[in-house]
Design an enzyme around this catalytic site. Structure first.
Site, PDB file in Angstrom:
ATOM      1  N   LYS A   1       0.305  -1.353  -0.060  1.00 39.52           N
ATOM      2  CA  LYS A   1      -0.004   0.176   0.075  1.00 39.52           C
ATOM      3  C   LYS A   1       0.849   0.983  -0.056  1.00 39.52           C
ATOM      4  CE  LYS A   1      -1.707  -2.893   3.049  1.00 39.52           C
ATOM      5  NZ  LYS A   1      -2.771  -3.272   4.835  1.00 39.52           N
ATOM      6  N   GLY A   2       1.834   1.031   0.844  1.00 44.06           N
ATOM      7  CA  GLY A   2       3.215   1.885   0.482  1.00 44.06           C
ATOM      8  C   GLY A   2       2.846   3.296  -0.492  1.00 44.06           C
TER       9      GLY A   2
ATOM     10  N   ASP B   1      15.222  -0.696  -1.006  1.00 44.54           N
ATOM     11  CA  ASP B   1      15.646  -1.250  -0.033  1.00 44.54           C
ATOM     12  C   ASP B   1      16.385  -1.601  -0.519  1.00 44.54           C
ATOM     13  OD1 ASP B   1      16.428  -0.443   3.139  1.00 44.54           O
ATOM     14  OD2 ASP B   1      15.417  -2.698   3.280  1.00 44.54           O
TER      15      ASP B   1
ATOM     16  N   LYS C   1      16.802   3.547  -0.803  1.00 45.54           N
ATOM     17  CA  LYS C   1      17.734   3.432   0.513  1.00 45.54           C
ATOM     18  C   LYS C   1      19.501   2.450  -0.613  1.00 45.54           C
ATOM     19  CE  LYS C   1      15.628   2.804   4.834  1.00 45.54           C
ATOM     20  NZ  LYS C   1      14.850   1.933   5.626  1.00 45.54           N
TER      21      LYS C   1
ATOM     22  N   VAL D   1      12.099   5.167   7.640  1.00 44.72           N
ATOM     23  CA  VAL D   1      11.404   7.169   7.413  1.00 44.72           C
ATOM     24  C   VAL D   1      10.113   5.847   7.834  1.00 44.72           C
ATOM     25  CG1 VAL D   1      13.228   7.733   5.963  1.00 44.72           C
ATOM     26  CG2 VAL D   1      11.662   5.704   5.097  1.00 44.72           C
TER      27      VAL D   1
ATOM     28  N   ASP E   1       4.441   3.321   6.033  1.00 44.42           N
ATOM     29  CA  ASP E   1       3.857   3.160   7.464  1.00 44.42           C
ATOM     30  C   ASP E   1       5.084   2.633   8.637  1.00 44.42           C
ATOM     31  OD1 ASP E   1       3.839   0.851   6.148  1.00 44.42           O
ATOM     32  OD2 ASP E   1       3.050   0.226   8.411  1.00 44.42           O
TER      33      ASP E   1
ATOM     34  N   ARG F   1       0.864   6.730   7.717  1.00 45.77           N
ATOM     35  CA  ARG F   1       0.777   6.948   6.171  1.00 45.77           C
ATOM     36  C   ARG F   1       0.315   7.995   5.651  1.00 45.77           C
ATOM     37  NH1 ARG F   1       1.687   1.453   4.183  1.00 45.77           N
ATOM     38  NH2 ARG F   1       0.948   0.196   5.401  1.00 45.77           N
TER      39      ARG F   1
HETATM   40  P1  IMP Z   1      13.393  -4.302  -0.526  1.00 42.84           P
HETATM   41  O1  IMP Z   1      13.622  -3.338  -1.313  1.00 42.84           O
HETATM   42  O2  IMP Z   1      12.522  -6.085  -1.072  1.00 42.84           O
HETATM   43  O3  IMP Z   1      13.848  -4.093   1.283  1.00 42.84           O
HETATM   44  O4  IMP Z   1      11.717  -4.180   0.202  1.00 42.84           O
HETATM   45  C1  IMP Z   1      11.228  -3.235   0.481  1.00 42.84           C
HETATM   46  C2  IMP Z   1       9.676  -2.607   0.915  1.00 42.84           C
HETATM   47  O5  IMP Z   1      10.083  -2.679   2.595  1.00 42.84           O
HETATM   48  C3  IMP Z   1       8.851  -1.548   1.164  1.00 42.84           C
HETATM   49  O6  IMP Z   1       8.026  -1.484  -0.269  1.00 42.84           O
HETATM   50  C4  IMP Z   1       8.758  -1.247   1.690  1.00 42.84           C
HETATM   51  O7  IMP Z   1       7.325  -1.505   2.494  1.00 42.84           O
HETATM   52  C5  IMP Z   1       9.496  -1.755   2.946  1.00 42.84           C
HETATM   53  N1  IMP Z   1      10.437  -0.685   3.850  1.00 42.84           N
HETATM   54  C6  IMP Z   1      11.848  -0.652   3.829  1.00 42.84           C
HETATM   55  N2  IMP Z   1      12.353   0.642   4.420  1.00 42.84           N
HETATM   56  C7  IMP Z   1      11.066   0.829   5.185  1.00 42.84           C
HETATM   57  C8  IMP Z   1      11.142   2.279   6.407  1.00 42.84           C
HETATM   58  O8  IMP Z   1      12.357   3.315   5.941  1.00 42.84           O
HETATM   59  N3  IMP Z   1       9.967   2.268   6.286  1.00 42.84           N
HETATM   60  C9  IMP Z   1       8.748   1.556   6.026  1.00 42.84           C
HETATM   61  N4  IMP Z   1       8.685   0.644   5.550  1.00 42.84           N
HETATM   62  C10 IMP Z   1       9.719   0.361   4.766  1.00 42.84           C
HETATM   63 MG    MG Z   2       5.922  -1.086  -0.537  1.00 41.34          MG
END
Ligand code: IMP
Ligand code: MG
Length: 207
Positions: free
Chosen positions: A47-48, A107, A135, A157, A163, A169
């Site tokens: 949902k982000g 991330d 990130k 964040v 969230d 959010r």
């Molecule tokens: P990754 O790139 O597979 O590690 O995952 C990314 C997902 O992790 C994002 O879509 C977010 O839902 C969640 N996420 C990563 N860092 C943060 C943060 O700092 N705050 C909130 N959600 C985060």
């Molecule tokens: Mg996400």
């Protein structure tokens, strides 16, 4: 920095409303330029990314379309395994379409790289990534990201779609939290930021 900060709680403003608006406008202009004469499909992961998507969509001046996906990742929060299950798939067939995956934050990149493999197998005409926050220092899976709002430091964040424990959010800016566990445990900790006068609020009682 403009806006609310509570350094005493390990909470600070990272990206303010004006800065976000400026970057969203610039990305919208770039997408418009790069997709002239086309009708890209913005694919958003629930949902982000929905807040970013809603603002970005209105900065794009070609006939864009949107579609949504919902996924769940296996593994503990904070240590993604890269194994992803599609909970809700796209409504539209993206074969021969220009697809832009719109993310709130990339991330490790594990989730997105899995998603790109899946979407790529449907043979879109083009497949690109747009993320508000990158990130980049945390990246495990190498990824090419065409559109980036901000490079994001290695800190938790929240706000503008992101969230903490499914809350906040709706903050119109992005906060950095030194102790996200504390915010998850004490849901009221960020409450003053919603009213816009956190700097005059006293220390928040936990609970
Ligand atoms: P990754 O790139 O597979 O590690 O995952 C990314 C997902 O992790 C994002 O879509 C977010 O839902 C969640 N996420 C990563 N860092 C943060 C943060 O700092 N705050 C909130 N959600 C985060
Ligand atoms: Mg996400």
């Amino acid at each position: 920095m403009d806006g609310p900060e509570r350094p005493e709680d390990g909470i600070r403003l990272l990206f303010g409303e004006a800065a976000i608006r400026e970057r969203v406008g610039a990305i919208g202009a770039a997408i418009t330029r790069d997709h002239a004469g086309r009708s890209p499909v913005l694919v958003s992961v629930l949902k982000g990314a929905t807040v970013f998507l809603a603002d970005l969509l209105r900065e794009i001046r070609v006939p864009a379309r949107i579609d949504f996906m919902s996924i769940s990742t296996y593994g503990q929060e904070g240590s993604p395994s890269g194994v992803v299950r599609i909970v809700k798939d796209l409504d539209q067939d993206i074969g021969e379409e220009d697809v832009i995956v719109v993310e709130d934050i990339v991330d490790t990149g594990l989730t997105l790289s899995y998603l790109l493999t899946t979407l790529g197998s449907r043979l879109p005409r083009s497949l690109e990534v747009c993320t508000l926050l990158d990130k980049s220092v945390r990246r495990i899976a190498p990824l090419e990201i065409r559109y980036v709002g901000f490079d994001c430091p290695d800190v938790f964040v929240v706000g503008y779609g992101l969230d903490v424990g499914e809350r906040y959010r709706n903050l119109p800016f992005i906060l950095a939290l030194d102790r996200p566990d504390e915010a998850a445990e004490h849901p009221d900790l960020l409450l003053p930021f919603l009213t816009g006068e956190p700097s005059v609020a006293g220390p928040v009682e936990g609970g």
